[in-house]
Design a protein around this motif. Structure first.
Motif, PDB file in Angstrom:
ATOM      1  N   TYR A 209      18.755  -2.236   6.614  1.00 46.03           N
ATOM      2  CA  TYR A 209      17.473  -1.844   6.409  1.00 46.03           C
ATOM      3  C   TYR A 209      16.843  -2.690   5.276  1.00 46.03           C
ATOM      4  N   ILE A 210      17.471  -3.086   4.212  1.00 44.27           N
ATOM      5  CA  ILE A 210      17.096  -4.100   3.139  1.00 44.27           C
ATOM      6  C   ILE A 210      17.568  -5.351   3.307  1.00 44.27           C
ATOM      7  N   ARG A 211      16.751  -6.348   3.466  1.00 48.92           N
ATOM      8  CA  ARG A 211      17.276  -7.865   3.585  1.00 48.92           C
ATOM      9  C   ARG A 211      16.844  -8.559   2.122  1.00 48.92           C
ATOM     10  N   ARG A 212      17.525  -9.440   1.763  1.00 47.83           N
ATOM     11  CA  ARG A 212      17.230 -10.125   0.488  1.00 47.83           C
ATOM     12  C   ARG A 212      17.120 -11.601   0.947  1.00 47.83           C
ATOM     13  N   GLY A 213      16.329 -12.407   0.128  1.00 47.22           N
ATOM     14  CA  GLY A 213      16.012 -13.757   0.203  1.00 47.22           C
ATOM     15  C   GLY A 213      15.938 -14.562  -1.093  1.00 47.22           C
ATOM     16  N   ILE A 214      16.137 -15.750  -0.809  1.00 46.28           N
ATOM     17  CA  ILE A 214      16.007 -16.594  -2.254  1.00 46.28           C
ATOM     18  C   ILE A 214      15.248 -17.958  -1.788  1.00 46.28           C
ATOM     19  N   ALA A 215      14.712 -18.535  -2.648  1.00 52.56           N
ATOM     20  CA  ALA A 215      14.146 -19.814  -2.341  1.00 52.56           C
ATOM     21  C   ALA A 215      13.831 -20.417  -3.594  1.00 52.56           C
ATOM     22  N   LEU A 216      14.007 -21.946  -3.665  1.00 48.66           N
ATOM     23  CA  LEU A 216      13.572 -22.693  -4.867  1.00 48.66           C
ATOM     24  C   LEU A 216      12.835 -23.843  -4.523  1.00 48.66           C
ATOM     25  N   THR A 217      11.455 -23.676  -4.758  1.00 45.33           N
ATOM     26  CA  THR A 217      10.334 -24.705  -4.559  1.00 45.33           C
ATOM     27  C   THR A 217       9.856 -25.580  -5.740  1.00 45.33           C
ATOM     28  N   PRO A 218       9.366 -26.653  -5.577  1.00 46.85           N
ATOM     29  CA  PRO A 218       8.948 -27.438  -6.677  1.00 46.85           C
ATOM     30  C   PRO A 218       7.208 -27.624  -6.625  1.00 46.85           C
ATOM     31  N   VAL A 219       6.493 -27.868  -7.493  1.00 42.91           N
ATOM     32  CA  VAL A 219       5.192 -28.387  -7.565  1.00 42.91           C
ATOM     33  C   VAL A 219       5.127 -29.573  -8.110  1.00 42.91           C
TER      34      VAL A 219
ATOM     35  N   ALA B 197      11.116 -17.092  -0.101  1.00 37.80           N
ATOM     36  CA  ALA B 197      12.156 -16.100  -0.260  1.00 37.80           C
ATOM     37  C   ALA B 197      11.958 -15.134   0.824  1.00 37.80           C
ATOM     38  N   ILE B 198      10.780 -14.618   1.075  1.00 41.12           N
ATOM     39  CA  ILE B 198      10.450 -13.361   2.147  1.00 41.12           C
ATOM     40  C   ILE B 198      10.915 -13.993   3.350  1.00 41.12           C
ATOM     41  N   SER B 199      10.519 -15.386   3.794  1.00 40.54           N
ATOM     42  CA  SER B 199      11.039 -15.972   4.808  1.00 40.54           C
ATOM     43  C   SER B 199      12.504 -16.107   5.055  1.00 40.54           C
ATOM     44  N   ASP B 200      13.069 -16.494   3.985  1.00 44.72           N
ATOM     45  CA  ASP B 200      14.538 -16.657   4.247  1.00 44.72           C
ATOM     46  C   ASP B 200      15.352 -15.134   4.628  1.00 44.72           C
ATOM     47  N   ALA B 201      14.679 -14.256   3.829  1.00 45.91           N
ATOM     48  CA  ALA B 201      15.018 -12.741   4.010  1.00 45.91           C
ATOM     49  C   ALA B 201      15.061 -12.463   5.362  1.00 45.91           C
ATOM     50  N   LEU B 202      13.638 -12.583   6.081  1.00 48.29           N
ATOM     51  CA  LEU B 202      13.497 -12.316   7.349  1.00 48.29           C
ATOM     52  C   LEU B 202      14.250 -13.101   8.394  1.00 48.29           C
ATOM     53  N   ALA B 203      14.833 -14.243   8.148  1.00 44.77           N
ATOM     54  CA  ALA B 203      15.470 -15.107   8.924  1.00 44.77           C
ATOM     55  C   ALA B 203      16.796 -14.656   9.216  1.00 44.77           C
TER      56      ALA B 203
ATOM     57  N   ASN C 287      20.425 -14.664  12.043  1.00 50.01           N
ATOM     58  CA  ASN C 287      21.409 -15.297  11.802  1.00 50.01           C
ATOM     59  C   ASN C 287      21.053 -16.726  11.174  1.00 50.01           C
ATOM     60  N   TYR C 288      19.702 -16.739  10.711  1.00 48.12           N
ATOM     61  CA  TYR C 288      19.311 -18.014   9.889  1.00 48.12           C
ATOM     62  C   TYR C 288      19.250 -19.312  11.055  1.00 48.12           C
ATOM     63  N   THR C 289      18.831 -18.949  12.182  1.00 48.24           N
ATOM     64  CA  THR C 289      18.822 -19.962  13.091  1.00 48.24           C
ATOM     65  C   THR C 289      17.260 -20.184  13.467  1.00 48.24           C
ATOM     66  N   VAL C 290      16.360 -19.432  13.186  1.00 55.77           N
ATOM     67  CA  VAL C 290      14.952 -19.480  13.602  1.00 55.77           C
ATOM     68  C   VAL C 290      14.030 -19.583  12.579  1.00 55.77           C
ATOM     69  N   CYS C 291      12.933 -20.254  12.420  1.00 60.27           N
ATOM     70  CA  CYS C 291      12.171 -20.541  11.382  1.00 60.27           C
ATOM     71  C   CYS C 291      11.298 -19.262  11.581  1.00 60.27           C
ATOM     72  N   PRO C 292      11.051 -18.324  10.712  1.00 61.59           N
ATOM     73  CA  PRO C 292      10.203 -17.142  10.858  1.00 61.59           C
ATOM     74  C   PRO C 292       8.717 -17.551  11.198  1.00 61.59           C
ATOM     75  N   GLN C 293       8.334 -18.739  10.597  1.00 61.50           N
ATOM     76  CA  GLN C 293       6.939 -18.986  10.711  1.00 61.50           C
ATOM     77  C   GLN C 293       6.021 -17.931  10.315  1.00 61.50           C
ATOM     78  N   LEU C 294       6.268 -17.527   8.977  1.00 63.66           N
ATOM     79  CA  LEU C 294       5.722 -16.438   8.328  1.00 63.66           C
ATOM     80  C   LEU C 294       4.252 -16.937   7.769  1.00 63.66           C
ATOM     81  N   ASP C 295       3.176 -16.148   8.316  1.00 61.88           N
ATOM     82  CA  ASP C 295       1.850 -16.547   7.772  1.00 61.88           C
ATOM     83  C   ASP C 295       1.475 -15.790   6.498  1.00 61.88           C
ATOM     84  N   THR C 296       0.338 -16.263   5.847  1.00 62.40           N
ATOM     85  CA  THR C 296       0.076 -15.394   4.743  1.00 62.40           C
ATOM     86  C   THR C 296      -1.250 -14.717   4.720  1.00 62.40           C
ATOM     87  N   PRO C 297      -1.652 -13.826   4.008  1.00 65.28           N
ATOM     88  CA  PRO C 297      -0.848 -13.048   3.147  1.00 65.28           C
ATOM     89  C   PRO C 297       0.396 -12.347   3.910  1.00 65.28           C
TER      90      PRO C 297
END
Length: 798
Positions: A459-469, A759-765, A769-779
């Motif tokens: 029920y609880i999925r975790r994700g992590i991401a590191l992004t630049p600017v 990171a949310i997208s990573d958790a949903l992926a 099994n991390y094979t499909v890009c969730p293509q998460l829109d915002t918000p």
């Protein structure tokens, strides 16, 4: 929450260049003794005690009248009849004004398009457009009276969304822009791998704590003084003069501080100021307009929402070969600042990455909604969200860690330094910052551990991401890259500073105080910043584009330098020493072998008839931009940073919790580390709120339904990261000769919120099994997360 940490970048491999090899600044006089002191905010005590004065706190002049607008209740319609008799007859009403009562020009377009009437004439173009104003002896009486208008409309077709605008072939509010380099069609067709997709990026309400407000007071012979909660006093001055049909020298606009702006008071403050001035002109009495929060949100523009279509070519190792993007934006009913906002989105659709062949195109679409406007980042964040979606898509298509895809595509050296608008990136440090941050926060080990834990958590999925600017600093409208200042030294040695920038809580005034303290060798209590006013510094630029400290700091420094030079010349002549033997120190002024106090030197100079006042001026060098060719150097320099976010999502409710955030940000040689860290923390929270919870909803009639705190959610204390580490990059002064080699810290940190979305997208992926890009829109609201999770669960799991 965060702290300043001294960090040295240790390159992970031979391709990453250390900072010390990037060259050193060429002006040691600017660097030596830089003002990197965490002086408290100059109004901090008054903020917490409630003594700070905002527009609505000002003592009300005798005979003050109150102004309330009457708003359209149709998104697009022709006004057939306007019956205001009941409004005029209501208790306390002094008069009612329409467009027919405007003595000058009924236009407040900030870009000269003549497409934004102050008060609607025959046509209303969005739900909430001002049609008339009620002037009454009491604000409550005015509000009640405004509801009594009887208006007959002939409804016209209304275009509310980007999809509707595209389908209807809607007009564009600005010329479309194309940036290109190379042959993108050929490169895409030859790429070993290719994908395309689309991302929807939502808008955002500014939600400043102090709403739009203005107080106007008529003077003699046509003078009008206006106190306005505005980020652009000069533009407000020009607009008031334009509406009243009088020269600008009769209009003075003043602002001591705002209770937040975020871009929402750059152009949108003009209407309240003009309406208050219109009422003052009609009645001969002081007039105040303070918008109710609901009216404010319904009337004023937001951050532009976008739909970005992308087509990307790449290889098996994750190297990008070609990118084609079309960025469409809902601009609203008038041009406002949509043109430059969308242009900046194109400028940042590469973020920190080099695209060998590239084409960006814009679609600034006209809709029957609020005229969207400036917002922190000015379109840049939307472009960067699109860039990070491209990186994410490539990572899933190749099975690579998204961080590795990022590192392989960042701007480097030689031919990998040219942007889509043909500017050479001379200061790229994105790879170094990402590498250092990944090491500091143990990104790779945590990522491995999170993936393992997700396999045992239904029920609880975790994700992590590191992004630049990578964020460009300067106004893309080149003429705005100028600033003025006025500095007075009084005979007791105290100093008064006035500049063209505005204080909206970001600490700009504090940094200007620090410049004067450092240059004259004074303590904080000897320097006073006065209210920003067009009567002291004319022809100012907006406090926007993260350029407030850059522009105004250099103007203040210029004024101070002129006064110091006069004092040095006087002291050298008076005491018969060399000019180089006169030094301004914290303990006093060293004159040869003697040490005298600053007040003593100033008084002696006064009696010798030396001028102790000076104006200052600065214009940003090196910049140029040609929108017709899509080429130039629109930015003086780039600000960099990186963020690592870890989140947990509840698959039963869709709720998100930000567990930990680590940020390493490049502020150059920070003018005030504490204030800069505060800006980074606040910018991140605002950016994360935009991407996860702040949702704008219009009904089919074009009525904004999220028009109050009860229906529009911004981040609260409970939404902050559980662990929040913020560090400033040290030993990396700006290569360019900015004020003390600092870098802008207003807008770039906002983009760090993108790490939360990724990171949310990573958790949903993890659901596939991390094979499909969730293509998460915002918000990425709970509802959006649940819909995305349902879609991913319906796909086969490898």
């Amino acid at each position: 929450m965060g702290e300043t940490v001294k960090m040295q970048i240790s390159p992970a491999d031979a391709d990453v260049k250390p900072f010390e090899n990037r060259g050193t600044p060429s002006d040691p006089a600017i660097i030596e003794g830089g003002a990197s002191t965490s002086l408290k905010h100059e109004s901090a005590r008054m903020h917490v005690s409630g003594e700070a004065t905002y527009i609505d706190d000002m003592p009300e002049p005798r005979g003050l009248v109150h102004v309330v607008p009457g708003l359209s209740t149709k998104a697009h319609a022709r006004i057939l009849s306007l019956d205001l008799d009941a409004v005029r007859a209501a208790p306390g009403v002094i008069c009612v004004l329409t467009h027919k009562d405007v003595p000058g020009h009924n236009q407040v377009s900030p870009v000269g398009k003549n497409d934004e009437p102050l008060l609607a004439e025959d046509i209303v173009s969005y739900y909430g457009q001002p049609i008339f104003i009620v002037i009454a002896d009491d604000r409550q009486n005015a509000r009640k009276a405004a509801q009594l208008a009887r208006i007959t409309y002939e409804e016209l077709p209304a275009i509310l969304t980007i999809a509707q605008a595209r389908e209807a072939g809607s007009a564009l509010v600005w010329r479309p822009l194309e940036m290109k380099r190379g042959n993108v069609d050929t490169a895409l067709s030859k790429a070993p791998k290719r994908l395309n997709g689309s991302i929807t990026i939502g808008g955002q309400e500014h939600f400043y704590l102090e709403g739009q407000a203005a107080l106007a007071q008529p003077g003699e012979e046509g003078e009008m003084r206006v106190w306005s909660s505005t980020q652009h006093p000069t533009e407000t001055q020009h607009m008031v003069a334009h509406v009243l049909d009088r020269p600008s020298n009769l209009v003075t606009v003043e602002i001591r501080r705002m209770g937040g702006g975020f871009g929402g008071k750059e152009t949108q403050a003009n209407t309240p100021a003009c309406l208050a001035a219109l009422a003052a002109n009609a009645t001969g009495r002081a007039a105040k307009m303070r918008l109710d929060r609901d009216d404010d949100m319904i009337m004023t523009g937001k951050r532009h929402d976008f739909v970005v279509d992308y087509d990307v070519g790449f290889d098996e190792t994750g190297h990008i070969l070609a990118v084609d993007m079309v960025l469409a934006a809902r601009c609203g009913w008038s041009a406002d600042l949509s043109g430059p906002v969308i242009d900046r989105a194109l400028f940042h659709a590469d973020n920190a990455y080099f695209y060998p062949d590239v084409r960006f195109r814009s679609e600034p679409l006209k809709t029957n909604t609020q005229s969207n406007t400036a917002y922190r980042g000015f379109g840049g964040p939307q472009g960067i969200v699109a860039a990070e979606r491209v990186i994410e898509e490539i990572a899933f298509a190749t099975g690579l860690d998204p961080l590795d895809v990022r590192l392989r595509n960042t701007y480097g050296t030689g031919s990998r330094d040219i942007t889509p608008y043909h500017m050479t990136v001379e200061d790229s440090i994105a790879s170094e910052i990402m590498t250092q941050l990944a090491e500091n926060c143990d990104y790779r080990a945590r990522r491995h551990a999170l993936r393992a834990s997700n396999t045992h958590s239904p029920y609880i999925r975790r994700g992590i991401a590191l992004t630049p600017v990578k964020f460009g600093i300067s106004f893309t409208a080149t003429h705005y890259n100028q600033a003025g200042a006025l500095v007075h030294v009084y005979t007791d040695g105290s100093v008064q500073v006035n500049h063209g920038g505005t204080e909206m809580g970001q600490g700009l005034h504090t940094k200007m105080v620090q410049i004067a303290m450092r240059e004259f060798g004074l303590t904080e209590d000897r320097v006073r910043i006065t209210a920003t006013t067009t009567g002291k510094v004319p022809n100012t630029s907006a406090t926007a584009a993260s350029s407030g400290a850059d522009l105004n700091g250099m103007a203040v420094l210029d004024a101070i330098s002129k006064i110091k030079q006069r004092l040095v010349c006087f002291a050298a002549e008076h005491w018969e020493i060399a000019e180089g033997d006169v030094l301004f120190l914290p303990e006093g002024v060293q004159v040869g072998e003697a040490l005298i106090s600053f007040p003593a030197l100033v008084k002696a100079a006064y009696f010798a008839r030396v001028s102790l006042s000076s104006n200052g001026f600065y214009k940003t060098p090196k910049i140029s931009w040609n929108p017709d060719t899509g080429r130039g150097r629109p930015f003086y320099y780039f600000a960099y940073g990186a963020a690592c976010a870890e989140v947990a999502i509840d698959l039963l409710t869709g709720e998100t919790r930000i567990e930990r955030v680590d940020i390493l940000h490049d502020a150059g040689q920070s003018l005030n580390p504490a204030i800069d860290i505060g800006q980074i923390e606040g910018g991140f929270i605002q950016g994360a709120g935009w991407l996860t919870m702040e949702e704008l909803v219009w009904d089919k009639a074009g009525h904004l339904r999220t028009h109050a705190p009860s229906t529009y959610k911004i981040p609260a204390c409970s939404d902050r990261p559980r662990i929040f580490n913020v560090s400033l990059l040290e030993a990396a002064p700006n290569r360019e000769a900015t004020i003390f080699r600092s870098k802008a810290v207003g807008e770039p940190p906002f983009v760090h919120g993108v790490a939360v979305l990724q990171a949310i997208s990573d958790a949903l992926a993890s659901l596939n099994n991390y094979t499909v890009c969730p293509q998460l829109d915002t918000p990425a609201t709970p509802e959006c997360i649940l819909r995305t999770a349902e879609r991913l669960r319906a796909l086969p799991v490898p």
